[in-house]
Write a protein that holds these residues in place. Structure first.
Motif, PDB file in Angstrom:
ATOM      1  N   ILE A 254      -3.279   3.484  11.592  1.00  0.00           N
ATOM      2  CA  ILE A 254      -2.070   2.721  11.300  1.00  0.00           C
ATOM      3  C   ILE A 254      -2.298   1.785  10.113  1.00  0.00           C
ATOM      4  O   ILE A 254      -1.448   1.670   9.217  1.00  0.00           O
ATOM      5  CB  ILE A 254      -1.622   1.937  12.552  1.00  0.00           C
ATOM      6  N   ALA A 255      -3.459   1.135  10.082  1.00  0.00           N
ATOM      7  CA  ALA A 255      -3.783   0.239   8.958  1.00  0.00           C
ATOM      8  C   ALA A 255      -3.857   1.013   7.650  1.00  0.00           C
ATOM      9  O   ALA A 255      -3.316   0.577   6.616  1.00  0.00           O
ATOM     10  CB  ALA A 255      -5.096  -0.477   9.236  1.00  0.00           C
ATOM     11  N   ASP A 256      -4.506   2.170   7.668  1.00  0.00           N
ATOM     12  CA  ASP A 256      -4.621   2.976   6.451  1.00  0.00           C
ATOM     13  C   ASP A 256      -3.269   3.511   6.002  1.00  0.00           C
ATOM     14  O   ASP A 256      -2.967   3.561   4.799  1.00  0.00           O
ATOM     15  CB  ASP A 256      -5.589   4.140   6.695  1.00  0.00           C
ATOM     16  N   MET A 257      -2.421   3.896   6.954  1.00  0.00           N
ATOM     17  CA  MET A 257      -1.081   4.374   6.608  1.00  0.00           C
ATOM     18  C   MET A 257      -0.241   3.251   6.016  1.00  0.00           C
ATOM     19  O   MET A 257       0.541   3.472   5.078  1.00  0.00           O
ATOM     20  CB  MET A 257      -0.395   4.956   7.843  1.00  0.00           C
ATOM     21  N   GLY A 258      -0.408   2.041   6.555  1.00  0.00           N
ATOM     22  CA  GLY A 258       0.315   0.900   6.003  1.00  0.00           C
ATOM     23  C   GLY A 258      -0.043   0.661   4.557  1.00  0.00           C
ATOM     24  O   GLY A 258       0.833   0.398   3.713  1.00  0.00           O
ATOM     25  N   LEU A 259      -1.306   0.742   4.236  1.00  0.00           N
ATOM     26  CA  LEU A 259      -1.752   0.549   2.851  1.00  0.00           C
ATOM     27  C   LEU A 259      -1.223   1.666   1.952  1.00  0.00           C
ATOM     28  O   LEU A 259      -0.815   1.412   0.809  1.00  0.00           O
ATOM     29  CB  LEU A 259      -3.279   0.497   2.800  1.00  0.00           C
ATOM     30  N   ALA A 260      -1.220   2.893   2.447  1.00  0.00           N
ATOM     31  CA  ALA A 260      -0.705   4.013   1.654  1.00  0.00           C
ATOM     32  C   ALA A 260       0.775   3.816   1.355  1.00  0.00           C
ATOM     33  O   ALA A 260       1.237   4.064   0.225  1.00  0.00           O
ATOM     34  CB  ALA A 260      -0.933   5.322   2.406  1.00  0.00           C
ATOM     35  N   CYS A 261       1.532   3.371   2.349  1.00  0.00           N
ATOM     36  CA  CYS A 261       2.955   3.129   2.139  1.00  0.00           C
ATOM     37  C   CYS A 261       3.171   1.984   1.151  1.00  0.00           C
ATOM     38  O   CYS A 261       4.065   2.042   0.291  1.00  0.00           O
ATOM     39  CB  CYS A 261       3.636   2.808   3.467  1.00  0.00           C
ATOM     40  N   GLN A 262       2.357   0.954   1.249  1.00  0.00           N
ATOM     41  CA  GLN A 262       2.456  -0.177   0.323  1.00  0.00           C
ATOM     42  C   GLN A 262       2.237   0.283  -1.107  1.00  0.00           C
ATOM     43  O   GLN A 262       2.972  -0.112  -2.027  1.00  0.00           O
ATOM     44  CB  GLN A 262       1.453  -1.248   0.702  1.00  0.00           C
ATOM     45  N   ARG A 263       1.242   1.125  -1.317  1.00  0.00           N
ATOM     46  CA  ARG A 263       0.978   1.641  -2.667  1.00  0.00           C
ATOM     47  C   ARG A 263       2.154   2.469  -3.184  1.00  0.00           C
ATOM     48  O   ARG A 263       2.433   2.490  -4.383  1.00  0.00           O
ATOM     49  CB  ARG A 263      -0.301   2.496  -2.660  1.00  0.00           C
ATOM     50  N   ALA A 264       2.862   3.138  -2.262  1.00  0.00           N
ATOM     51  CA  ALA A 264       3.990   3.980  -2.667  1.00  0.00           C
ATOM     52  C   ALA A 264       5.293   3.190  -2.780  1.00  0.00           C
ATOM     53  O   ALA A 264       6.323   3.737  -3.195  1.00  0.00           O
ATOM     54  CB  ALA A 264       4.171   5.122  -1.667  1.00  0.00           C
ATOM     55  N   GLY A 265       5.257   1.910  -2.376  1.00  0.00           N
ATOM     56  CA  GLY A 265       6.438   1.068  -2.505  1.00  0.00           C
ATOM     57  C   GLY A 265       7.461   1.247  -1.399  1.00  0.00           C
ATOM     58  O   GLY A 265       8.642   0.938  -1.592  1.00  0.00           O
ATOM     59  N   VAL A 266       7.029   1.743  -0.224  1.00  0.00           N
ATOM     60  CA  VAL A 266       7.934   1.875   0.902  1.00  0.00           C
ATOM     61  C   VAL A 266       7.275   1.229   2.120  1.00  0.00           C
ATOM     62  O   VAL A 266       6.071   0.985   2.133  1.00  0.00           O
ATOM     63  CB  VAL A 266       8.270   3.349   1.214  1.00  0.00           C
ATOM     64  N   SER A 267       8.058   0.947   3.128  1.00  0.00           N
ATOM     65  CA  SER A 267       7.496   0.321   4.323  1.00  0.00           C
ATOM     66  C   SER A 267       6.967   1.385   5.280  1.00  0.00           C
ATOM     67  O   SER A 267       7.486   2.506   5.338  1.00  0.00           O
ATOM     68  CB  SER A 267       8.552  -0.528   5.039  1.00  0.00           C
ATOM     69  N   LEU A 268       5.930   1.015   6.017  1.00  0.00           N
ATOM     70  CA  LEU A 268       5.408   1.914   7.042  1.00  0.00           C
ATOM     71  C   LEU A 268       6.482   2.189   8.085  1.00  0.00           C
ATOM     72  O   LEU A 268       6.589   3.307   8.606  1.00  0.00           O
ATOM     73  CB  LEU A 268       4.168   1.301   7.694  1.00  0.00           C
TER      74      LEU A 268
END
Length: 333
Positions: A254-268
């Motif tokens: 979940i933490a890694d997915m949150g960071l990936a979404c942040q980099r893509a400019g969308v919310s988890l």
């Protein structure tokens, strides 16, 4: 069959979504009412409900919500009472709005007897002020065994008789363990199934259930896509998933997915919601509606454009199936 993560971003419905074969058309988002209690809302009304009944949410921000899920036991019975009060103020359920409810065990004895099921339906219709509902589910049958559920005076027989007598239009099954729900779907008795916490970004326990249901023409309603809030609160660390302590592998994913979404400019949270809503196998996705803001946020999140590349990255970050609610090889009971 491909999952939504493999299919790239898309927000438009390819075809109308119907609740059961030949049933009413429903919206891709369904207003969930499980937390509507007197402790939270007092005598009411529930503003989120008022907004949805009057305008389907906020249509200007996305498709309207025209589908509501409740249960006889939600909020100690308050959920259906709030709905009934709102319907009476309007003189009827607004045109195009679809409401479904569930049969529940006796709150004191835990009984799932046929007599209790008939009483549950009468209680629901009384609180709602309706003569019938288009879809009625047996709720949480994992609390009893298969033989008890299918006994001559058990809940399944009672539910089937309600449909045969024309008291409800169609019947469904709603519960937790995916292997159990699959077994119920395989009976061919049900037109819809509700699964929760088991078809999300980090838990695919219900994958086989979803495929089996779709193959049989059974509508799939997906609930708890945030895993009890774990996928909606990032960057807060996920301490629980599905109301239980989260395994380290789950929390890390979940933490890694949150960071990936942040980099893509969308919310988890938007990605977690659209994992369900974009899947053509899912008829509707239940989202909690405790406030107008919460309803607005869900509609807006469902309209967010998510890059196709992000879905591939999220798929690569999914945790080992061993930490799912029902790991591969699970059976029921």
């Amino acid at each position: 069959m491909s999952t939504p993560i493999e299919n790239g971003s898309a927000t438009a419905d390819p075809a109308p979504r119907t609740l059961g074969t030949g049933g009413p058309e429903v919206s891709r988002l369904c207003l969930g009412t499980s937390s509507w209690s007197r402790a939270r809302f007092g005598a009411g009304p529930v503003e989120a409900l008022e907004t949805v009944l009057d305008a389907g949410g906020v249509p200007s921000a996305g498709p309207a919500i025209t589908f509501i899920d409740t249960s006889n036991e939600y909020g100690g019975g308050a959920s259906e009472s709030y709905l009934g009060d709102a319907i009476r103020r309007r003189g009827a359920l607004p045109a195009g709005m679809v409401l479904q409810t569930k049969l529940d065990r006796d709150p004191d004895t835990g009984s799932f007897s046929g007599e209790r099921m008939r009483a549950s339906l009468a209680e629901s219709l009384g609180k709602l002020g309706l003569e019938r509902v288009p879809m009625l589910y047996l709720h949480d049958p994992e609390l009893i065994g298969w033989d008890e559920a299918f006994a001559a005076d058990g809940p399944v027989r009672a539910l089937v008789e309600m449909q045969e007598r024309g008291l409800v239009d169609a019947i469904g099954i709603s519960g937790g363990p995916a292997p159990m729900l699959t077994r119920y779907v395989e009976t061919g008795l049900f037109s819809a199934v509700i699964t929760h916490n088991r078809y999300t970004l980090v838990d695919r326990s219900a994958e086989q259930l979803v495929d089996e249901a779709v193959w049989r023409g059974v509508s799939v309603i997906n609930a708890a896509v945030y895993g009890g809030g774990a996928l909606a609160r990032w960057p807060e660390a996920a301490r629980s998933y599905a109301y239980r302590p989260a395994p380290a592998a789950m929390a890390n994913a979940i933490a890694d997915m949150g960071l990936a979404c942040q980099r893509a400019g969308v919310s988890l949270a938007a990605a977690a919601l659209q994992f369900s809503t974009r899947d053509p196998r899912i008829t509707s996705t239940i989202v909690g509606g405790n406030s107008i803001a919460q309803v607005q946020e869900a509609i807006a999140a469902d309209a967010v454009e998510i890059p196709a590349g992000l879905w591939a990255e999220l798929e690569a970050l999914a945790p080992d199936p061993a930490v799912w609610q029902d790991p591969p090889g699970s059976s029921w009971p």
